[in-house]
Enzyme design. Sequence first.
Site, mmCIF file in Angstrom:
data_model
loop_
_atom_site.group_PDB
_atom_site.id
_atom_site.type_symbol
_atom_site.label_atom_id
_atom_site.label_comp_id
_atom_site.label_asym_id
_atom_site.label_seq_id
_atom_site.Cartn_x
_atom_site.Cartn_y
_atom_site.Cartn_z
ATOM 1 N N SER A 64 0.826 -1.214 0.000
ATOM 2 C CA SER A 64 0.000 0.000 0.000
ATOM 3 C C SER A 64 0.858 1.261 0.000
ATOM 4 O O SER A 64 1.998 1.257 0.469
ATOM 5 C CB SER A 64 -0.915 0.020 1.223
ATOM 6 O OG SER A 64 -1.655 -1.163 1.308
HETATM 7 N N1 SAH Z 1 -0.658 -5.034 3.990
HETATM 8 C C1 SAH Z 1 0.102 -5.316 2.785
HETATM 9 C C2 SAH Z 1 -0.609 -4.935 1.510
HETATM 10 C C3 SAH Z 1 -1.565 -5.971 1.203
HETATM 11 S S1 SAH Z 1 -2.178 -6.183 -0.432
HETATM 12 C C4 SAH Z 1 1.470 -4.694 2.832
HETATM 13 O O1 SAH Z 1 1.797 -3.979 3.782
HETATM 14 O O2 SAH Z 1 2.255 -4.948 1.906
HETATM 15 C C5 SAH Z 1 -3.471 -7.291 0.055
HETATM 16 C C6 SAH Z 1 -3.019 -8.699 0.361
HETATM 17 O O3 SAH Z 1 -4.179 -9.395 0.811
HETATM 18 C C7 SAH Z 1 -2.519 -9.479 -0.853
HETATM 19 O O4 SAH Z 1 -1.230 -9.964 -0.607
HETATM 20 C C8 SAH Z 1 -3.532 -10.602 -1.004
HETATM 21 O O5 SAH Z 1 -2.964 -11.830 -1.449
HETATM 22 C C9 SAH Z 1 -4.057 -10.732 0.406
HETATM 23 N N2 SAH Z 1 -5.352 -11.383 0.544
HETATM 24 C C10 SAH Z 1 -6.426 -11.339 -0.291
HETATM 25 N N3 SAH Z 1 -7.432 -12.078 0.204
HETATM 26 C C11 SAH Z 1 -6.986 -12.618 1.383
HETATM 27 C C12 SAH Z 1 -7.572 -13.474 2.373
HETATM 28 N N4 SAH Z 1 -8.810 -13.957 2.262
HETATM 29 N N5 SAH Z 1 -6.819 -13.804 3.434
HETATM 30 C C13 SAH Z 1 -5.548 -13.345 3.585
HETATM 31 N N6 SAH Z 1 -4.955 -12.542 2.677
HETATM 32 C C14 SAH Z 1 -5.669 -12.171 1.595
#
Ligand code: SAH
Length: 216
Positions: A64
């Site tokens: 993000s």
């Molecule tokens: N917080 C992260 C950014 C996340 S992007 C950072 O600091 O880099 C969102 C992430 O959520 C992705 O890696 C995606 O694979 C994950 N995601 C999507 N659905 C999910 C679920 N049901 N459970 C866990 N992770 C999930």
Amino acid sequence: MFVEDYKRLRDLMVETQLIPRGIKDERVLIAMRKVPRHLFMPESIRYSAYEDMALPIGEGQTISQPYMVAVMTELLELKGDEKVLEVGTGSGYQAAILAELAREVYTIERIASLAEKAEACLKDIGYENVYVIASDGTIGLPDKAPFDRIIITAATPVLPEPLIGQLKEGGIIVAPVGERFSQILVRGKKEEGVIVEEYHTPCVFVPLIGEYGWKG
Ligand code: SAH
């Protein structure tokens, strides 16, 4: 680039992207000045780590924008003694920020390769209060519940029911809620068993895919 160059860029990020846009929580600003965001990124794009944008981390996912990390973290109102659940580990950067500000962080990632990378990175830097779990975070972690704070860093159509159940009374949940390609940052506080919602900034996150999120 050298470590000192990254530090300078990180301070600049705080001065130009966070403070002018209203981030005030001193502890959040200190954490954002401290955590080496570039180490959570593929080497080829580290030079962009402190720019004002989300960036690709592989598997079609993103780290993000710094401002969004700061806003979400500030909304959590962390004082230092909380047990936090993050859904959507991605790079692990947000988890590191949380680890600076809370007692214990559980973070769930559905893509195993990302979970592994994030875990290794957090360990290399020296975080000992973060636990990375590879699974569907929409179900939460019933055996570690309840949580003082929950943060979802992927776009969800609704606040997943199991997560609401795993939030402590008086606890706070922050998540981008809405359509697949545009959401509003929602902060919910659990008051007498019910989530009272506040609406914050518009935002765009990658989708939360799972049993209580999007189906695919
Ligand atoms: N917080 C992260 C950014 C996340 S992007 C950072 O600091 O880099 C969102 C992430 O959520 C992705 O890696 C995606 O694979 C994950 N995601 C999507 N659905 C999910 C679920 N049901 N459970 C866990 N992770 C999930």
